[in-house]
Design an enzyme around this catalytic site. Structure first.
Site, mmCIF file in Angstrom:
data_model
loop_
_atom_site.group_PDB
_atom_site.id
_atom_site.type_symbol
_atom_site.label_atom_id
_atom_site.label_comp_id
_atom_site.label_asym_id
_atom_site.label_seq_id
_atom_site.Cartn_x
_atom_site.Cartn_y
_atom_site.Cartn_z
ATOM 1 N N GLU A 87 0.092 -1.550 -0.045
ATOM 2 C CA GLU A 87 -0.401 0.031 0.202
ATOM 3 C C GLU A 87 0.816 1.391 0.178
ATOM 4 O OE1 GLU A 87 -1.826 1.725 3.371
ATOM 5 O OE2 GLU A 87 -1.347 -0.049 4.285
ATOM 6 N N LYS A 91 -3.843 -2.012 15.304
ATOM 7 C CA LYS A 91 -3.336 -1.267 16.428
ATOM 8 C C LYS A 91 -4.742 -0.928 17.809
ATOM 9 C CE LYS A 91 -0.835 1.159 14.811
ATOM 10 N NZ LYS A 91 -0.223 2.198 13.388
#
Ligand code: PSU
Ligand code: MN
Length: 302
Positions: A25, A159
């Site tokens: 990405e 996360k």
């Protein structure tokens, strides 16, 4: 109107020769890390994919052109540019129609990779259900993309700026498999242990390849989320990160940040609050994911 996809020479050759390819990405370059760590990491990630036997394909939209595989010069430009759009499913086509430059999030990279015939993708962390989503409704489009697009993503788990149990619930509802490599606990990005069991876990990369092949044989749509724990010597214990994250989230709310800006804002603030330690860990885990993704791409071809 037909879509023109521009492949780098190495990705085009790899496609012709049926060699393993790993998509990467670009939002992590433009919105995930500061300069020059973003550029250095992007280059090292590409090198790690090559060392592990696959060809890297970093994806972005440059002046309306979908690029699969970027030159070092383009990576450098993106790493230093301001005003790059952060593209997800909702605005991917907008950037192409209006000659804009945009980096691709996990969702948009999955779309680009699939259009290019690439099925394995390495990132750091995916977007998910944010803490406080019961009020903000902030749930990343990344999760829905997994239900639709058959690209398998190696990440270091979710996360802890996210609500991990809620993120897992949404993935389960959408029918998205979450499989952790080499341990039973889901990793939590900077930390190896989120304190939550991974829905599925497998000991080796080859086992994950077999799982994906079985899904293919059953004509299952969508992608698999692969959790890969950060290397032990680079991890920051969850108890330490939790304090920093709580502070960053409180400040983010106070500053009135919303929408697409939330994730980049929190990532930037956490780097500051940890004096760059989180950035070092972030680099290490991405390189670790790049290696596993390349091994997976190799295993899926052989
Ligand atoms: N998590 C990270 N680093 C990142 C991102 C997420 O640890 O750079 C980026 C990815 O591109 C991901 C996107 O797809 O943020 C999610 O943004 P949002 O939460 O706005 O959907
Ligand atoms: Mn969001």
């Amino acid at each position: 109107m037909s879509l023109s996809i521009t492949f780098s020479k190495s990705v085009e050759d790899a496609k012709k020769n049926n060699q393993p390819i790993v998509a990467l990405e670009s939002t992590i370059i433009t919105h995930g890390m500061p300069y020059p760590a973003n550029k250095e990491t992007a280059m090292q990630v590409e090198a790690t994919v090559r060392e592990n036997g696959a060809v890297p394909a970093t994806i972005a939209v440059i002046n309306g052109e979908l690029r699969i595989g970027l030159t070092d010069a383009t990576i450098d430009e993106l790493a230093q540019a301001d005003n790059v759009m952060k593209l997800s499913r909702a605005d991917f086509a907008f950037a192409i129609a209006h000659q804009r430059t945009g980096s691709t999030t996990v969702a948009a990279t999955m779309i680009g990779a699939h259009l290019a015939g690439i099925s394995v993708f390495a990132t750091g962390g995916i977007g998910g259900v944010h803490k406080g989503a019961e009020n903000s409704f902030d749930i990343s489009a990344d999760l829905h993309e997994f239900a639709k697009t058959p690209v398998h993503v190696v990440s270091a788990g979710a996360k802890a700026i996210l609500d991990i149990p809620k993120t897992l619930e949404v993935l389960e509802t959408l029918g998205v498999p979450v499989v952790t490599l080499g341990q039973s606990r889901l990793p939590a990005f900077w930390s190896r242990d989120s304190g939550i069991d991974s829905p599925l876990h497998l000991p080796h990369v080859e086992d994950i390849a077999a799982f994906i092949q079985s899904r293919n044989a059953l004509s299952m749509t969508g992608g698999v989320l692969i959790g890969n724990p950060v290397p032990e010597d680079a991890e920051i214990p969850k108890a330490i990160m939790d304090v920093t994250i709580a502070k960053a989230i409180a400040e983010c709310e106070q500053a009135g940040i919303s929408g697409k800006e939330v994730t980049p804002w929190l990532l930037g603030r956490i780097v500051e609050l940890t004096d760059g330690q989180s950035l070092h860990t972030n680099k290490r885990l991405i390189l670790n994911n790049a290696a596993v993704a390349a091994q997976l791409a190799v295993a899926l071809i052989t």
